[in-house]
Design a protein around this motif. Structure first.
Motif, PDB file in Angstrom:
ATOM      1  N   ILE A   3       0.611  -1.548   0.035  1.00  0.00           N
ATOM      2  CA  ILE A   3       0.184   0.042   0.210  1.00  0.00           C
ATOM      3  C   ILE A   3       0.939   0.904  -0.190  1.00  0.00           C
ATOM      4  CG2 ILE A   3      -1.342   1.555   1.005  1.00  0.00           C
ATOM      5  CD1 ILE A   3      -2.951  -1.183   1.987  1.00  0.00           C
ATOM      6  N   LEU A   4       0.683   1.875  -1.410  1.00  0.00           N
ATOM      7  CA  LEU A   4       2.215   3.175  -1.134  1.00  0.00           C
ATOM      8  C   LEU A   4       0.690   4.449  -0.770  1.00  0.00           C
ATOM      9  CD1 LEU A   4       3.683   2.282  -4.456  1.00  0.00           C
ATOM     10  CD2 LEU A   4       4.353   2.294  -2.169  1.00  0.00           C
ATOM     11  N   ILE A   5       1.071   5.136   0.312  1.00  0.00           N
ATOM     12  CA  ILE A   5       0.119   6.693   0.468  1.00  0.00           C
ATOM     13  C   ILE A   5       1.198   8.051  -0.099  1.00  0.00           C
ATOM     14  CG2 ILE A   5      -0.611   7.273   2.847  1.00  0.00           C
ATOM     15  CD1 ILE A   5       0.056   5.270   4.089  1.00  0.00           C
ATOM     16  N   GLY A   6       0.132   8.216  -1.029  1.00  0.00           N
ATOM     17  CA  GLY A   6      -0.089   9.440  -1.261  1.00  0.00           C
ATOM     18  C   GLY A   6       2.188   9.529  -2.786  1.00  0.00           C
ATOM     19  N   GLN A   7       1.783   8.423  -3.151  1.00  0.00           N
ATOM     20  CA  GLN A   7       2.463   8.551  -4.123  1.00  0.00           C
ATOM     21  C   GLN A   7       2.051   7.885  -5.335  1.00  0.00           C
ATOM     22  OE1 GLN A   7       6.757   6.343  -2.961  1.00  0.00           O
ATOM     23  NE2 GLN A   7       5.971   5.850  -0.628  1.00  0.00           N
ATOM     24  N   PRO A   8       2.888   8.583  -6.280  1.00  0.00           N
ATOM     25  CA  PRO A   8       2.483   8.317  -7.679  1.00  0.00           C
ATOM     26  C   PRO A   8       2.784   7.110  -8.121  1.00  0.00           C
ATOM     27  CG  PRO A   8       4.563   9.293  -7.635  1.00  0.00           C
ATOM     28  CD  PRO A   8       4.448   8.739  -6.647  1.00  0.00           C
ATOM     29  N   ALA A   9       2.163   5.902  -9.693  1.00  0.00           N
ATOM     30  CA  ALA A   9       2.470   5.321  -9.957  1.00  0.00           C
ATOM     31  C   ALA A   9       3.551   5.545 -10.768  1.00  0.00           C
ATOM     32  CB  ALA A   9       1.290   4.731 -11.321  1.00  0.00           C
ATOM     33  N   LYS A  10       4.597   6.707 -10.669  1.00  0.00           N
ATOM     34  CA  LYS A  10       5.507   6.478 -11.441  1.00  0.00           C
ATOM     35  C   LYS A  10       7.095   5.931 -10.645  1.00  0.00           C
ATOM     36  CE  LYS A  10       6.771  10.895 -10.934  1.00  0.00           C
ATOM     37  NZ  LYS A  10       6.934  12.459 -12.020  1.00  0.00           N
ATOM     38  N   ASP A  24       2.818  -9.530  -7.494  1.00  0.00           N
ATOM     39  CA  ASP A  24       1.558  -8.896  -6.111  1.00  0.00           C
ATOM     40  C   ASP A  24       0.359  -7.728  -6.531  1.00  0.00           C
ATOM     41  OD1 ASP A  24       2.555 -11.246  -5.068  1.00  0.00           O
ATOM     42  OD2 ASP A  24       4.300 -10.210  -3.782  1.00  0.00           O
ATOM     43  N   PRO A  25       0.098  -7.352  -5.573  1.00  0.00           N
ATOM     44  CA  PRO A  25      -1.133  -6.439  -5.395  1.00  0.00           C
ATOM     45  C   PRO A  25      -0.141  -5.094  -5.300  1.00  0.00           C
ATOM     46  CG  PRO A  25      -1.982  -7.342  -4.023  1.00  0.00           C
ATOM     47  CD  PRO A  25      -1.188  -8.378  -4.506  1.00  0.00           C
ATOM     48  N   VAL A  26      -0.756  -4.140  -5.547  1.00  0.00           N
ATOM     49  CA  VAL A  26       0.028  -2.563  -4.987  1.00  0.00           C
ATOM     50  C   VAL A  26      -1.494  -2.103  -5.116  1.00  0.00           C
ATOM     51  CG1 VAL A  26       1.642  -0.560  -5.908  1.00  0.00           C
ATOM     52  CG2 VAL A  26       2.061  -2.949  -6.234  1.00  0.00           C
ATOM     53  N   ILE A  27      -1.690  -1.310  -4.046  1.00  0.00           N
ATOM     54  CA  ILE A  27      -3.010   0.099  -4.113  1.00  0.00           C
ATOM     55  C   ILE A  27      -1.702   1.168  -3.605  1.00  0.00           C
ATOM     56  CG2 ILE A  27      -4.602   0.561  -2.754  1.00  0.00           C
ATOM     57  CD1 ILE A  27      -4.464  -2.689  -4.367  1.00  0.00           C
ATOM     58  N   PHE A  28      -2.478   2.186  -5.049  1.00  0.00           N
ATOM     59  CA  PHE A  28      -2.309   3.656  -4.616  1.00  0.00           C
ATOM     60  C   PHE A  28      -3.646   4.416  -3.468  1.00  0.00           C
ATOM     61  CE2 PHE A  28       0.321   2.447  -7.784  1.00  0.00           C
ATOM     62  CZ  PHE A  28       1.459   2.639  -7.688  1.00  0.00           C
ATOM     63  N   LEU A  43      -5.668  11.621   4.554  1.00  0.00           N
ATOM     64  CA  LEU A  43      -5.308  10.357   4.289  1.00  0.00           C
ATOM     65  C   LEU A  43      -7.098   9.274   3.336  1.00  0.00           C
ATOM     66  CD1 LEU A  43      -3.869   7.287   4.725  1.00  0.00           C
ATOM     67  CD2 LEU A  43      -4.814   6.927   6.553  1.00  0.00           C
ATOM     68  N   ASP A  44      -7.355   8.407   2.840  1.00  0.00           N
ATOM     69  CA  ASP A  44      -8.290   8.142   2.546  1.00  0.00           C
ATOM     70  C   ASP A  44      -8.732   6.751   3.306  1.00  0.00           C
ATOM     71  OD1 ASP A  44     -10.370   6.894   1.370  1.00  0.00           O
ATOM     72  OD2 ASP A  44      -9.985   8.101  -1.507  1.00  0.00           O
ATOM     73  N   GLU A  45      -9.115   7.281   4.117  1.00  0.00           N
ATOM     74  CA  GLU A  45      -9.203   5.370   5.203  1.00  0.00           C
ATOM     75  C   GLU A  45     -10.169   4.305   4.539  1.00  0.00           C
ATOM     76  OE1 GLU A  45      -9.802   5.818   8.942  1.00  0.00           O
ATOM     77  OE2 GLU A  45      -8.265   7.199   9.040  1.00  0.00           O
ATOM     78  N   GLU A  46     -11.503   5.245   3.832  1.00  0.00           N
ATOM     79  CA  GLU A  46     -11.869   4.501   2.956  1.00  0.00           C
ATOM     80  C   GLU A  46     -11.998   3.604   2.021  1.00  0.00           C
ATOM     81  OE1 GLU A  46     -15.467   6.166   1.806  1.00  0.00           O
ATOM     82  OE2 GLU A  46     -16.286   6.857   3.495  1.00  0.00           O
ATOM     83  N   ALA A  47     -10.587   4.176   1.405  1.00  0.00           N
ATOM     84  CA  ALA A  47      -9.908   3.404   0.331  1.00  0.00           C
ATOM     85  C   ALA A  47      -8.525   2.095   0.821  1.00  0.00           C
ATOM     86  CB  ALA A  47      -9.184   4.349  -0.460  1.00  0.00           C
ATOM     87  N   VAL A  48      -8.818   2.605   2.031  1.00  0.00           N
ATOM     88  CA  VAL A  48      -7.751   1.196   3.065  1.00  0.00           C
ATOM     89  C   VAL A  48      -8.190   0.164   3.278  1.00  0.00           C
ATOM     90  CG1 VAL A  48      -5.947   0.970   5.247  1.00  0.00           C
ATOM     91  CG2 VAL A  48      -6.368   3.466   3.629  1.00  0.00           C
ATOM     92  N   ILE A  49      -9.548   0.501   3.809  1.00  0.00           N
ATOM     93  CA  ILE A  49     -10.306  -0.940   4.084  1.00  0.00           C
ATOM     94  C   ILE A  49     -10.454  -1.229   2.988  1.00  0.00           C
ATOM     95  CG2 ILE A  49     -13.005  -1.058   5.325  1.00  0.00           C
ATOM     96  CD1 ILE A  49     -11.851   1.282   7.064  1.00  0.00           C
ATOM     97  N   ALA A  50     -11.133  -0.333   1.804  1.00  0.00           N
ATOM     98  CA  ALA A  50     -11.389  -1.730   0.648  1.00  0.00           C
ATOM     99  C   ALA A  50     -10.549  -1.930   0.358  1.00  0.00           C
ATOM    100  CB  ALA A  50     -12.193  -0.238  -0.127  1.00  0.00           C
ATOM    101  N   ALA A  51      -9.511  -2.120   0.028  1.00  0.00           N
ATOM    102  CA  ALA A  51      -8.380  -2.076   0.095  1.00  0.00           C
ATOM    103  C   ALA A  51      -7.559  -3.806   0.538  1.00  0.00           C
ATOM    104  CB  ALA A  51      -7.257  -1.753  -0.503  1.00  0.00           C
ATOM    105  N   VAL A  52      -7.620  -3.381   1.646  1.00  0.00           N
ATOM    106  CA  VAL A  52      -7.580  -5.012   3.310  1.00  0.00           C
ATOM    107  C   VAL A  52      -8.601  -6.084   2.622  1.00  0.00           C
ATOM    108  CG1 VAL A  52      -6.916  -5.284   5.504  1.00  0.00           C
ATOM    109  CG2 VAL A  52      -5.976  -3.125   4.664  1.00  0.00           C
TER     110      VAL A  52
END
Length: 248
Positions: A3-10, A24-28, A43-52
């Motif tokens: 899980i990458l927080i606030g980092q660009p895809a590049k 392996d899965p990568v979540i931005f 922090l987008d906590e809802e996106a984190v919860i959904a990813a987990v």
């Protein structure tokens, strides 16, 4: 799962991170901080919860790396709380492994650490079970890559720090046996020969970080040169009838 927080895809294209992650899965997710440690975005906590919830039944551990988390780790820490609450799986936060800048390399180190946790956990629990069966009550210690010791509990959380612990242990043992401050240590095993240095009684460390499978991590470890030649190496003739030793 990374899980990458606030980092660009590049950022995946730096430090060999994309190759290390593989399939392996990568979540931005939104979040992260500035160089001054101020929040650059909530922090987008809802996106984190959904990813987990989406990946918790498919992975063995999580790695979390936030933008400038070394200046402010609050988002990494909050994501760790969410992962533990929603999955109960092991979590590695990048800021705990290195305080140096370079977000992709920190993320790479966190990924390798997360992958090692289930493996080292199996080993340490097996040794502890053996100690209990044998009635051995001494604490279990693990060698780090710089030759120092950590408790088994610390090693379970930060197993990446045990990279190159074998050569490091050899260097420390050689210093004890030689009784000298400056020593060249050659550790010949079954498959490889590890060469390292002692200077003023201390192992010479690689300040730029240990390399694992071609990936430069942020783990401080003994500077060791490894050659694919050991006691079990095959001695043979090549096509031109020249004698060749190893690396097979």
């Amino acid at each position: 799962c990374l899980i990458l927080i606030g980092q660009p895809a590049k950022s995946l294209d730096r430090a060999g991170l994309r190759q290390a992650v593989g399939s392996d899965p990568v979540i931005f997710v939104e979040g992260g901080h500035t160089t001054a440690g101020d929040e650059q975005a909530p922090l987008d906590e809802e996106a984190v919860i959904a990813a987990v919830c989406r990946h918790r039944d498919k992975v063995a551990a999580f790695a979390v790396a936030g933008y400038f988390a070394v200046r402010n780790p609050s988002h990494e820490q909050r994501v760790r709380e969410i992962i533990r609450a929603e999955s109960g799986l092991p979590v590695t936060c990048a800021h705990e492994l290195s305080s140096n800048l370079d977000a992709p390399r920190r993320a790479l180190t966190a990924v390798l650490n997360a992958r090692l946790i289930p493996l080292l956990q199996h080993l340490i629990l097996a040794v502890q079970d053996f100690q209990q069966d044998m009635g051995i009550e001494s604490p279990l210690m693990v060698v780090k890559g710089d030759g120092s010791l950590i408790s088994a509990e610390t090693a379970l959380n930060r197993p990446v720090e045990t990279i190159l612990s074998g050569p490091a242990a050899s260097v420390v043992g050689a210093q004890y046996l030689a009784g000298e401050g400056d020593v060249i240590v050659s550790d010949i095993g079954g498959t490889t020969t590890d060469i390292a240095l002692l200077r003023d009684g201390q192992p010479v460390l690689t300040m730029e970080g240990a390399t694992v499978a071609g990936h430069r991590t942020m783990v401080e470890a003994v500077a060791v040169h490894t050659v694919g030649l050991g006691g079990d190496s095959e001695i043979r003739l090549d096509d031109e009838k020249r004698l060749v030793a190893g690396p097979r």
